[in-house]
Design a protein around this motif. Structure first.
Motif: not given
Length: 826
Positions: A25-38, A128-132, A257-267
């Protein structure tokens, strides 16, 4: 709203799923914060991002259970987050699972406010890569070309390799069809070794690839856990492109493919989400040297990961030697007495497609005839299929290949075509000749066609195929706008309209098929190969044409020319060959020699003045048959009459024979040392044997002057500090200098250098002298005593007065200086 990062959170079973979701999800929403008390609630992951200028939060709750989440599970999660979501109405909660939700749980989320969502980790990955749409294309392609209607599953054989650490026999059951076993391999998550499907032209490799891709695509459309197929046509790869560029073009231009990215593909590939089908490595090889081919395969194998599935398809004839095949398919290279595995190079399962059995061929013919002969009645289909199968039964060997059965069936669709002409004497050449002729005869009957003769239409197609083979690296596709004007010579067109209507007229209604835009292609590679052969047989080569004929002479073209049985035509080819220049392949020379009755007979036909008469003299058999020719070539090198002949013979040894010297006689190493000594002795013997002298000056005629250049570029003299002279040199530098000499003489070496013979070599003078004779030994002594500079060996002028003038002007040779410890090779 207060948030606080928890210190050293305790690990739990959901951490892996949490971290994987956060990374994706970080590729869409940026840097994540894990285990946060809210607000007193420990949240797995929090994203903060701008949404139309407003800061928005996405909370992620990961649940990695060995079952689907129930309604009670989802109610509990929503209750936990109720306070957070109520205080932050613009925020959202994403529940991530590994197994999904029950129906009741999904209904509860659908009924909740728009702040709660659910996705499996697989759905996030696919997002991340919608191949439908690409999956739809693969399915529709098989439906449109009819494979779904007439595909017949053929068998295969496992290529067993003695001594391997694992065997494909353990994983593939050759009692079943190739397609069924490939589908089982795709589903088997315990075996990630790549698979190579090998088969000659027209054996059905691409059909297997397309049907497998379509079936995998259907599964992926309904099962989010299933691998998605990616088909990469390797014929579009050249030495200037790579798999990254091919994928980028495929998913941004061919199948956007909208938003195709080789790094996402390889991941996603590394996570085992794809099955990669690489079709046609032999088509890629035609345009490349071995070094380029090896480099491109290495680039493709970057897609190989511990969880990947890779299927490679192509003709085994792409490999020119056992060394190439062992390197590519088994990841091994020769070292010492063994084959040593290359690090990080996978070992392929090797499967070879079987030809049709009689039953498979009969099934194919009637199913294919029903599909393509839609205008025929069922009775006519059965009658024409029966005749076609009777003809095929008479010529089992010819019609085992699917492509040949397909052509025969295409002819059978025309009830006016007399299939009986194939009885008793069917041949591949006749089959293709009738197929092409029949197609254009039907086109000529269409009144809408312009007044262009059938013969001219076929000639145009032959010229297009030959242009692709010789100028485009044996490609089978092209852009209509790239066709050279020379292809339209002799055809009138309206100057106001320009050539474009003519181009359209010649391309439409032929065996060419169209992709998108103005891209046309031959429906099968063998069609182009036949047309190239037909064009060559219809045009006697001029002196400068032999290089182009040689370029085209590979695989199917060679087979078609051979099967055409045109001895008078080939005799005319031989008559113009003595003046052939440029790069001439061994396949081409061997074919011409065989047509004359062997190399020795071929040499007898060649004029004494032809450089080819001299070059081919030492050979008694095929240029590839090393054992029969080795000693003759070694002797010829020492007595060579020109620098061009020495260069050609040395490169023959260097390119083809290095494996022999290094591998077959490596137990003692004796012969490889003998080979090194022989090469240096032959070079110096040929140079000094061709010299003349006037007192202390050495002269060499024009034919031998290139030997002086080869020595100057590759051999250095030095003394060892104790008065003993030694030569330092390398095979690599001699090979480069020899290539340059051939270019000077109008020839080019057709094979890649064999880089096994690398490294600097030290040869004592005594070892050379003992192998020289008479005149050569005397001139070497003059050189060592008075000259010692390769450049000081003067090229002999045509007339004697000019030679004497050169002798008077020649400066005294500079004194030889010891180069111990200062040698440029050192």
């Amino acid at each position: 709203m207060s948030t606080k990062r928890l210190e050293n959170p305790a690990p739990n079973p959901g951490d892996r799923l949490r971290d994987l979701a956060a990374d994706l999800l970080s590729s869409k929403f940026g840097k994540p914060r894990r285990e946060v008390l809210v607000e007193g609630k420990k949240v797995d992951v929090v994203f903060e991002y701008e949404n139309f200028g407003k800061k928005t939060r996405l909370y992620v709750e990961a649940k990695d259970l060995n079952r689907n989440l129930s309604r009670d599970d989802v109610v509990h999660i929503c209750t936990d987050y109720h306070g957070i979501l109520r205080k932050d109405p613009s925020s959202g909660l994403l529940v991530v699972t590994s197994r999904g939700l029950t129906t009741a749980a999904q209904e509860y989320i659908d009924e909740e406010s728009g702040q709660v969502f659910h996705q499996t980790i697989w759905e996030i990955e696919s997002g991340l890569i919608d191949l439908n749409s690409y999956m739809d294309h693969l399915i529709d392609q098989v439906r449109a070309n009819g494979l779904a209607n007439y595909y017949v599953e053929a068998g295969f054989a496992v290529r067993e390799n003695v001594g391997e650490d694992h065997s494909a026999k353990d994983r593939f059951d050759d009692r079943k069809s190739c397609l069924s076993q490939l589908k089982a391999w795709v589903l088997d998550d315990s075996d990630h070794a790549p698979v190579a499907i090998l088969g000659g032209y027209g054996s059905g490799k691409t059909s297997v690839a397309d049907v497998l891709a379509a079936e995998c695509a259907r599964r992926a459309k309904t099962d989010p856990h299933a691998r998605q197929p990616i088909v990469i046509k390797l014929g579009s790869i050249s030495e200037y492109s790579n798999v990254v560029g091919i994928l980028a073009s495929q998913f941004t231009h061919d199948y956007p493919i909208p938003g195709y990215n080789y790094h996402h593909f390889q991941a996603l590939n590394e996570k085992g989400r794809y099955v990669l089908i690489l079709d046609g490595f032999d088509e890629m090889k035609h345009a490349m040297s071995w070094a380029d081919f090896r480099a491109q395969i290495r680039g493709l194998l970057e897609l190989h990961t511990p969880k990947s599935k890779i299927l490679l398809l192509g003709r085994p004839s792409a490999f020119m030697s056992e060394l190439e095949e062992m390197h590519i398919l088994r990841g091994k290279r020769p070292v010492g007495g063994d084959w040593v595995r290359l690090p990080d190079w996978p070992r392929f399962h090797e499967l070879e497609l079987s030809d049709f059995t009689s039953e498979e061929r009969r099934s194919f013919i009637i199913q294919y005839l029903r599909f393509v002969g839609k205008a025929l009645s069922e009775l006519a289909v059965e009658q024409r299929a029966a005749i076609a199968n009777e003809i095929a039964d008479e010529n089992e060997d010819l019609f085992r290949k699917p492509v040949h059965s397909k052509i025969l069936t295409d002819l059978a669709t025309d009830e006016a075509f007399d299939l009986e002409r194939f009885r008793g004497h069917a041949s591949r050449w006749l089959l293709y000749e009738e197929f092409i002729g029949s197609l254009y005869a039907r086109e000529a009957d269409k009144r809408v066609r312009r007044d262009i003769s059938t013969a001219r239409r076929v000639q145009f197609l032959e010229d297009v195929a030959f242009w692709l083979w010789t100028m485009r690296g044996t490609s089978i596709s092209f852009s209509a706008s790239d066709l050279p004007e020379s292809l339209f010579e002799g055809i009138e067109f309206d100057e106001e309209e320009g050539p474009y209507p003519l181009v359209r007229e010649l391309l439409v209604g032929s065996i060419l098929e169209r992709k998108k835009g103005d891209i046309f292609y031959f429906g099968h590679r063998s069609f182009a190969e036949f047309l190239v052969a037909q064009r060559m047989l219809s045009n006697e080569p001029k002196l400068n044409d032999h290089q182009h004929y040689s370029d085209a002479f590979a695989d199917g073209v060679l087979q078609f020319v051979t099967e055409a049985r045109r001895p008078d035509t080939i005799s005319k080819w031989r008559s113009t060959f003595p003046g052939a220049v440029g790069m001439i392949s061994f396949d081409y020379i061997n074919f011409l020699a065989a047509s004359a009755g062997g190399i020795e007979r071929f040499v007898e036909e060649l004029p004494k003045a032809s450089v080819w008469n001299e070059l081919l003299q030492p050979f008694t058999s095929s240029l590839y048959e090393i054992d029969a020719n080795r000693e003759g070539v070694l002797r010829a090198m020492k007595a060579s009459k020109s620098s061009a002949s020495f260069a050609w013979w040395y490169l023959w040894q260097y390119s083809l024979d290095a494996d022999y010297w290094l591998e077959r006689n490596r137990a003692t190493g004796r012969l490889i040392r003998d080979f090194d000594t022989h090469v240096l002795t032959a070079l110096l013997g040929s140079l000094f044997g061709g010299c003349s002298n006037k007192d202390r000056n050495l002269f060499v005629d024009g034919k031998h002057s290139g030997l002086r250049r080869i020595c100057d570029a590759s051999i250095t003299l030095f003394d060892d500090g104790e008065g003993r002279i030694e030569f330092e040199w390398s095979h690599a530098e001699i090979a480069l200098a020899c290539r340059q000499e051939l270019v000077r003489s109008g020839l080019e070496w057709p094979l890649e250098d064999n880089r096994l013979l690398e490294g600097s070599i030290i040869t004592p003078l005594a070892k050379v002298v003992q192998n020289l004779e008479g005149k050569a030994k005397g001139h070497l002594n003059i050189f060592l005593k008075h000259v010692r500079s390769w450049k000081s060996i003067t090229e002999l002028a045509v007339d004697e007065p000019k030679r004497r003038e050169i002798s008077r002007r020649n400066k005294p040779p500079r004194k030889f200086q010891s180069q111990t410890g200062q040698n440029r090779h050192r």
